[in-house]
Design a protein around this motif. Sequence first.
Motif, mmCIF file in Angstrom:
data_model
loop_
_atom_site.group_PDB
_atom_site.id
_atom_site.type_symbol
_atom_site.label_atom_id
_atom_site.label_comp_id
_atom_site.label_asym_id
_atom_site.label_seq_id
_atom_site.Cartn_x
_atom_site.Cartn_y
_atom_site.Cartn_z
ATOM 1 N N ARG A 65 0.813 -1.203 0.000
ATOM 2 C CA ARG A 65 0.000 0.000 0.000
ATOM 3 C C ARG A 65 0.851 1.260 0.000
ATOM 4 N NH1 ARG A 65 -4.434 -1.409 4.604
ATOM 5 N NH2 ARG A 65 -2.645 -0.924 5.898
ATOM 6 N N SER A 66 2.155 1.117 0.085
ATOM 7 C CA SER A 66 3.022 2.295 0.121
ATOM 8 C C SER A 66 3.427 2.763 -1.269
ATOM 9 C CB SER A 66 4.289 1.998 0.947
ATOM 10 O OG SER A 66 5.048 0.970 0.338
ATOM 11 N N HIS A 67 2.977 2.080 -2.304
ATOM 12 C CA HIS A 67 3.305 2.461 -3.671
ATOM 13 C C HIS A 67 2.028 2.706 -4.466
ATOM 14 C CE1 HIS A 67 6.977 0.390 -2.343
ATOM 15 N NE2 HIS A 67 7.607 1.163 -3.207
ATOM 16 N N ALA A 68 2.108 3.629 -5.419
ATOM 17 C CA ALA A 68 0.950 3.954 -6.255
ATOM 18 C C ALA A 68 0.883 2.978 -7.425
ATOM 19 C CB ALA A 68 1.048 5.395 -6.751
ATOM 20 N N THR B 184 -1.718 6.438 -2.043
ATOM 21 C CA THR B 184 -0.523 6.218 -1.232
ATOM 22 C C THR B 184 -0.703 6.807 0.163
ATOM 23 O OG1 THR B 184 0.416 8.227 -2.217
ATOM 24 C CG2 THR B 184 1.042 6.124 -3.183
#
Length: 503
Positions: free
Chosen positions: A6-9, A239
């Motif tokens: 979930r930390s990347h688009a 993000t």
Amino acid sequence: MHILSRSHAWPILGPAQVRQLEPALQNLSATPLMQSAGMACAQLAMAVAPHARRIWVAAGPGNNGGDGLEAAVHLHQWGKEVVVSLIASPGSGPADAQAALERAQKAGVRIQNKVPDQWLQQMDARDLCIDALLGIGATRPLGADLRTCVQAMQNGWAPVLSIDVPTGLNPLSGQWLGGDSSHSADTLAVRADHTLCLIAVQAGLLMGHGRDACGQIWLDNLGYLHSEHSVPARAWLNTPYTTSPKPHASHKGSHGDVAVIGGEGMATQGMDMRGAAVLAATAALHAGAGRVILSLLSGQASDNAPPDVMQRKFKRLELEKLHVVCGCGGGSAVQSVLPEVLRRSAQLVLDADGLNAVADDNALQQALRQRATLQTALQPTVITPHPLEAARLLGCNTQQVQNDRLKAAQELAERYQCAVVLKGSGTVIAAPGRTLRINTTGNGRLAIGGTGDVLAGLVGARMAQGLNGFDAACVAVAQHGQVADDWPSGEGLTASRLAQKLV
């Protein structure tokens, strides 16, 4: 292959876009794409169930079933006891899936056209079921054969790995295929422990019932890179929001003034709704707005508002200089102030009863659209509807909104020319000219009264701190959900405590 972070688009593609990409991806490798997909599935199966003795593959008639057959070939060759239940008519299906069937037959994989009930009873938690029944093309309710397979997976002890999408889940919406979204416990669908997405992630895994049905999401892009292919993303994964310290040289005027307008009193309809406005003001205060002003439509001050919050009558608000949050607990009283709020507010977050008033009044709808012509900021308005409010604004029903949340959010943004936060499981953020975002933070603890008021105040604070409407919505939604995700397991979450946890 990796776990979806979930930390990347990450780009989100629809089924049609995936099919559009497949020929180009096939040209990147001498190995047929379906064989590459089968290898990815087999490798993940070994990773998540390394001690499995028995592996049951439930394969459907299309390409998803072909992926499962290719995986069965590798798992059989690696010494696992594999049984495939092929739910397809002889000779039917795409050419690639037929080739996969021939490869499996030549490899000696045990293939039959029914569920191996007695064999399945010998499986335990070390073993594995692979759901390769439908995939991204699923649109219709399950037939009898598919339902038998799904029931067997639900009743067994072995964990389930779904390829692309758990069977029974709509890949576009995250709703159950052919079912009523409000009766999830009674719906027959695969509840996977792991879901392997091939090429790209489907939106339905990130919203609605998909967030509960898909388990851990894995992604193997099979060579797809967004930067190297011309197919545009249907949406992007939202993000996380990361806080940064305020500059030492800043002062209260550097972080904007938020005015919260709402809170109908007991006298109007026999219900005191001042608490909703207090929650929004508290959220804006804790999120770092320079100054927060509370303007209660009850005409009476609140004793429950934080002492840091100023209280002021509506007529004394300089709306042209304020970032306004309007509608929280507004009841019918908000209708009298909305024309002025829409016309004069520098920036505006419209929530709850403010949205209901707009839905019922064509003049207010036009006033909302006209705010897009303001030059004070890009997208000076954010609306934050839940599905029922969105349905009222669109003139449809809630089920239609939930059946295509991406379309509903985009239509709201275009119709009212503003940024939109369509709340719910997998909140969607939209704005004219911007690619949609799907948020994956948050959990069922937020399904209580008042948390939407907290979100509205948080969006207002982020706008006051210099973000345009779309970006403010994106970071506020991510942070709002993350606070709930980080909530201690032994502590009850309430809206007031949520507001106080914001930074």
